[in-house]
Design an enzyme around this catalytic site. Structure first.
Site, PDB file in Angstrom:
ATOM      1  NE  ARG A 121      -1.591   1.639   3.739  1.00  0.00           N
ATOM      2  CZ  ARG A 121      -1.171   2.646   4.059  1.00  0.00           C
ATOM      3  NH1 ARG A 121      -1.239   3.764   3.384  1.00  0.00           N
ATOM      4  NH2 ARG A 121      -0.226   2.810   4.987  1.00  0.00           N
ATOM      5  CB  VAL A 122       1.817   3.925  -2.157  1.00  0.00           C
ATOM      6  CG1 VAL A 122       3.019   3.027  -2.147  1.00  0.00           C
ATOM      7  CG2 VAL A 122       0.814   3.979  -2.977  1.00  0.00           C
ATOM      8  CB  SER A 123      -0.358   7.467   1.758  1.00  0.00           C
ATOM      9  OG  SER A 123      -0.141   6.332   2.954  1.00  0.00           O
ATOM     10  CB  SER A 124       0.195  10.432  -1.923  1.00  0.00           C
ATOM     11  OG  SER A 124       1.619  10.319  -2.295  1.00  0.00           O
ATOM     12  CD  GLN A 182       3.825   7.490  -0.684  1.00  0.00           C
ATOM     13  OE1 GLN A 182       2.706   7.215  -0.411  1.00  0.00           O
ATOM     14  NE2 GLN A 182       4.365   7.745   0.576  1.00  0.00           N
TER      15      GLN A 182
END
Length: 191
Positions: A10-13, A16
């Site tokens: 998972r990445v937040s933005s 990324q």
């Protein structure tokens, strides 16, 4: 029973990239990787939900870092309890002590679970203390009422003077619906 290694990345933005996580998970033996671009604070993470539903007894869920999976110690405990109930192991590549497929890893998770319960109890205790303090000072919960008796009187006066509900609402700074409710309550004798 030999299970599969399942990865979650998972990445937040949008800036990324989770390709590095996916490569590391595959290098660790993941035959399937669920990935998503979403804040860890989001309660609804569809790919995580699919991943947790997909894993079966004997499988091991692997993440690169703990913060890719859980928002807090309590959230981690909740996820790992669900995995344990299904007979699924859990590993974190960047922290070898977080591996429920080993005795030491199970011990570490037991300690984390105790910390999570302790944090929850402390939060609840502080909340109850704050509520008791507020009551002792004569304060009750919620924000202060904005529609005072003076505002109600002004609304009734303006409306009685022939001003439309829309204009009354604009004059007093409340919505048309609020003005209508106040006038209806006044008409019903509830003021």
């Amino acid at each position: 029973m030999d299970g599969k290694v399942i990865g979650y990345a998972r990445v937040s933005s949008t800036g990324q990239d989770y390709d590095t996580q996916v490569e590391r998970l595959k290098a660790a033996g993941a035959t399937k990787v669920f990935n998503e671009r979403q804040s860890g604070l989001d309660r609804e993470r569809p790919e995580l939900a699919k991943c947790l539903d997909y894993v079966r007894e004997g499988d091991t869920l692997v993440v690169t870092k703990l913060d890719r999976l859980a928002r807090s110690a309590g959230h981690l405990h909740e996820i790992v309890e669900g995995l344990n109930a299904k007979g699924v192991g859990f590993r974190v590549l960047d922290d070898a002590s977080l591996d429920t497929t080993t005795r030491t890893g199970k011990l570490v998770f037991g300690i984390l679970a105790s910390i999570a319960e302790f944090e929850t109890a402390l939060r609840k205790e502080r909340q109850l203390e704050g509520i008791a303090r507020a009551k002792a000072e004569g304060r009750t919960g919620g924000r202060p009422a904005m529609v005072t008796s003076d505002v109600k009187a002004e609304i009734a006066k303006l409306n009685a003077g022939g001003m439309s509900i829309r204009k009354v609402a604009a004059q007093v700074g409340f919505s048309k619906a609020t003005v209508q409710k106040i006038l209806a309550a006044a008409t019903a004798g509830k003021t």
